[in-house]
Write a protein that holds these residues in place. Structure first.
Motif, mmCIF file in Angstrom:
data_model
loop_
_atom_site.group_PDB
_atom_site.id
_atom_site.type_symbol
_atom_site.label_atom_id
_atom_site.label_comp_id
_atom_site.label_asym_id
_atom_site.label_seq_id
_atom_site.Cartn_x
_atom_site.Cartn_y
_atom_site.Cartn_z
ATOM 1 N N LEU A 6 0.864 -1.171 0.000
ATOM 2 C CA LEU A 6 0.000 0.000 0.000
ATOM 3 C C LEU A 6 0.901 1.221 0.000
ATOM 4 O O LEU A 6 1.563 1.519 1.004
ATOM 5 N N GLY A 7 0.967 1.889 -1.149
ATOM 6 C CA GLY A 7 1.797 3.093 -1.224
ATOM 7 C C GLY A 7 2.580 3.117 -2.521
ATOM 8 O O GLY A 7 3.318 2.172 -2.833
ATOM 9 N N THR A 8 2.427 4.212 -3.257
ATOM 10 C CA THR A 8 3.068 4.344 -4.562
ATOM 11 C C THR A 8 4.206 5.360 -4.533
ATOM 12 O O THR A 8 4.709 5.759 -5.574
ATOM 13 N N GLY A 9 4.582 5.805 -3.337
ATOM 14 C CA GLY A 9 5.668 6.780 -3.208
ATOM 15 C C GLY A 9 7.024 6.099 -3.365
ATOM 16 O O GLY A 9 7.127 4.939 -3.797
ATOM 17 N N ASP A 10 8.071 6.829 -3.009
ATOM 18 C CA ASP A 10 9.431 6.308 -3.179
ATOM 19 C C ASP A 10 9.630 4.998 -2.406
ATOM 20 O O ASP A 10 10.314 4.082 -2.881
ATOM 21 N N GLY A 29 -0.429 -0.782 -4.511
ATOM 22 C CA GLY A 29 -1.770 -0.204 -4.463
ATOM 23 C C GLY A 29 -1.778 1.278 -4.173
ATOM 24 O O GLY A 29 -0.911 1.803 -3.474
ATOM 25 N N ALA A 30 -2.801 1.927 -4.738
ATOM 26 C CA ALA A 30 -3.001 3.366 -4.565
ATOM 27 C C ALA A 30 -4.474 3.603 -4.234
ATOM 28 O O ALA A 30 -5.277 2.678 -4.229
ATOM 29 N N ARG A 31 -4.837 4.890 -4.003
ATOM 30 C CA ARG A 31 -6.253 5.204 -3.790
ATOM 31 C C ARG A 31 -7.056 4.893 -5.044
ATOM 32 O O ARG A 31 -8.194 4.441 -4.974
ATOM 33 N N ASP A 92 5.072 -2.209 8.763
ATOM 34 C CA ASP A 92 4.753 -0.773 8.821
ATOM 35 C C ASP A 92 6.043 0.031 8.653
ATOM 36 O O ASP A 92 6.886 0.057 9.544
ATOM 37 N N THR A 93 6.174 0.663 7.489
ATOM 38 C CA THR A 93 7.386 1.440 7.195
ATOM 39 C C THR A 93 7.190 2.926 7.514
ATOM 40 O O THR A 93 8.074 3.728 7.244
ATOM 41 N N THR A 94 6.023 3.280 8.030
ATOM 42 C CA THR A 94 5.639 4.700 8.019
ATOM 43 C C THR A 94 6.144 5.456 9.241
ATOM 44 O O THR A 94 6.454 4.880 10.280
HETATM 45 N N1 LIG Z 1 10.758 8.600 1.646
HETATM 46 C C1 LIG Z 1 11.585 7.858 2.367
HETATM 47 O O1 LIG Z 1 12.767 7.684 2.004
HETATM 48 C C2 LIG Z 1 11.097 7.227 3.629
HETATM 49 C C3 LIG Z 1 11.978 6.447 4.388
HETATM 50 C C4 LIG Z 1 11.505 5.737 5.510
HETATM 51 C C5 LIG Z 1 10.152 5.846 5.853
HETATM 52 N N2 LIG Z 1 9.325 6.656 5.109
HETATM 53 C C6 LIG Z 1 7.899 6.693 5.466
HETATM 54 O O2 LIG Z 1 7.261 5.820 4.529
HETATM 55 C C7 LIG Z 1 5.960 6.309 4.180
HETATM 56 C C8 LIG Z 1 5.900 6.465 2.659
HETATM 57 O O3 LIG Z 1 6.786 7.486 2.257
HETATM 58 P P1 LIG Z 1 6.962 7.903 0.720
HETATM 59 O O4 LIG Z 1 7.941 8.997 0.711
HETATM 60 O O5 LIG Z 1 7.183 6.695 -0.080
HETATM 61 O O6 LIG Z 1 5.530 8.407 0.264
HETATM 62 P P2 LIG Z 1 4.485 9.494 0.817
HETATM 63 O O7 LIG Z 1 4.435 10.598 -0.161
HETATM 64 O O8 LIG Z 1 4.740 9.821 2.243
HETATM 65 O O9 LIG Z 1 3.130 8.639 0.726
HETATM 66 C C9 LIG Z 1 2.631 8.261 -0.518
HETATM 67 C C10 LIG Z 1 1.440 7.344 -0.345
HETATM 68 O O10 LIG Z 1 0.499 7.900 0.605
HETATM 69 C C11 LIG Z 1 -0.800 7.813 0.026
HETATM 70 N N3 LIG Z 1 -1.673 8.896 0.528
HETATM 71 C C12 LIG Z 1 -1.379 10.226 0.581
HETATM 72 N N4 LIG Z 1 -2.452 10.902 1.075
HETATM 73 C C13 LIG Z 1 -3.427 9.974 1.307
HETATM 74 C C14 LIG Z 1 -4.739 10.037 1.824
HETATM 75 N N5 LIG Z 1 -5.318 11.189 2.197
HETATM 76 N N6 LIG Z 1 -5.432 8.875 1.982
HETATM 77 C C15 LIG Z 1 -4.869 7.675 1.619
HETATM 78 N N7 LIG Z 1 -3.623 7.558 1.124
HETATM 79 C C16 LIG Z 1 -2.919 8.695 0.966
HETATM 80 C C17 LIG Z 1 -0.581 7.989 -1.475
HETATM 81 O O11 LIG Z 1 -1.690 7.454 -2.151
HETATM 82 P P3 LIG Z 1 -1.786 7.466 -3.765
HETATM 83 O O12 LIG Z 1 -0.877 6.348 -4.195
HETATM 84 O O13 LIG Z 1 -3.200 7.227 -4.020
HETATM 85 O O14 LIG Z 1 -1.296 8.813 -4.200
HETATM 86 C C18 LIG Z 1 0.694 7.206 -1.680
HETATM 87 O O15 LIG Z 1 0.444 5.853 -1.957
HETATM 88 C C19 LIG Z 1 5.787 7.618 4.955
HETATM 89 O O16 LIG Z 1 5.048 7.352 6.110
HETATM 90 C C20 LIG Z 1 7.210 8.038 5.284
HETATM 91 O O17 LIG Z 1 7.285 8.797 6.481
HETATM 92 C C21 LIG Z 1 9.769 7.334 4.027
#
Ligand SMILES: NC(=O)c1ccc[n+]([C@@H]2O[C@H](COP(=O)([O-])OP(=O)(O)OC[C@H]3O[C@@H](n4cnc5c(N)ncnc54)[C@H](OP(=O)(O)O)[C@@H]3O)[C@@H](O)[C@H]2O)c1
Length: 214
Positions: A6-10, A29-31, A92-94
């Motif tokens: 669940l999550g399409t970010g990095d 998966g995404a919304r 849970d990576t969040t």
């Molecule tokens: N970036 C890093 O290097 C890193 C490292 C360690 C941990 N983290 C943690 O890992 C998690 C993901 O980070 P990320 O940088 O990959 O991406 P992100 O931008 O924090 O999250 C992207 C995801 O969140 C979903 N999302 C955003 N708003 C939403 C809402 N209102 N309702 C439901 N879903 C929603 C998006 O859905 P859609 O796909 O539909 O757009 C997408 O799949 C975060 O909690 C972050 O703190 C990040």
């Protein structure tokens, strides 16, 4: 193994790419089922990769990864459907980061609660393991650093689930240090801030933690 992300970010895409490289099958998966980032990622990764909704990914995974914006976890889990997480390991990576005041972000939850505990409370029938939250996505798979393999700190209430996640982490190139129950997320999420603040001051995101012992 079927992995649902669940999550399409990095993070979602970096972990998905790692699982594919190890021979697993991944649905991201995404919304919205037509999320362009997810569809492009799946096209690029080939036959073992696919894209869908949060619900599709949760249902698909024998193991499920939560990689959504911390503040959106509850909404993403609700969209995923609690029944699709039942009895499964959920990584849970969040981090519950609030960047509304600019960088560095602040922890929106801390002290006597944590994002990890909230996820476990939302899904009491899943086995939540906190992992991958204390390093940047660029180093999540097979990190290469001069000091050798770094350590991933994990926690969760379910020992068998932590054993499974530790095996995955070893395949991903990490040492593993288990801190205890899911309440230890309070410290792992704070540790994310140590990672962010030290990275900002050193002006590099290419860093990871290692615990030295003798
Ligand atoms: N970036 C890093 O290097 C890193 C490292 C360690 C941990 N983290 C943690 O890992 C998690 C993901 O980070 P990320 O940088 O990959 O991406 P992100 O931008 O924090 O999250 C992207 C995801 O969140 C979903 N999302 C955003 N708003 C939403 C809402 N209102 N309702 C439901 N879903 C929603 C998006 O859905 P859609 O796909 O539909 O757009 C997408 O799949 C975060 O909690 C972050 O703190 C990040």
């Amino acid at each position: 193994m079927n992995v649902g992300i669940l999550g399409t970010g990095d993070v979602g895409r970096a972990l998905g790419t790692g699982f594919i490289a190890l021979g697993h099958t991944v649905k991201i998966g995404a919304r919205d089922a037509n999320n362009e980032k997810a569809l492009a990622w799946a096209r690029e990764k080939g036959a073992n990769a696919s894209a869908g909704t949060f619900r599709d990914a949760a249902a698909f995974g024998e193991i499920v990864i939560l990689a959504t914006r911390g503040a959106a976890n509850e909404s993403a889990i609700t969209m995923g459907g609690a029944e699709n997480f039942r009895g499964k390991v959920l990584i849970d990576t969040t981090n519950p980061l609030d960047a509304s005041g600019g960088m560095p972000p602040r922890l929106a939850v801390s002290g006597t609660d944590s994002g990890g505990e909230r996820v476990q409370r939302l899904l009491p029938e899943a086995q939540v393991v906190k992992a991958f939250n204390t390093v940047g996505n660029a180093l999540m798979f097979r990190p290469e650093l001069p000091g050798g393999p770094p350590d991933m700190f994990i926690c969760g209430d379910h020992d068998e689930a932590k054993r499974k996640v530790a095996a995955i982490l070893k395949d991903f190139g990490w040492g593993v240090i288990d801190l205890g129950g899911i309440e230890c997320s309070r410290y792992l999420e704070a540790m994310c801030m140590v990672w962010v603040l030290s990275a900002m001051r050193a002006n590099t995101w290419h860093q990871a933690f290692k615990l030295l012992r003798r």
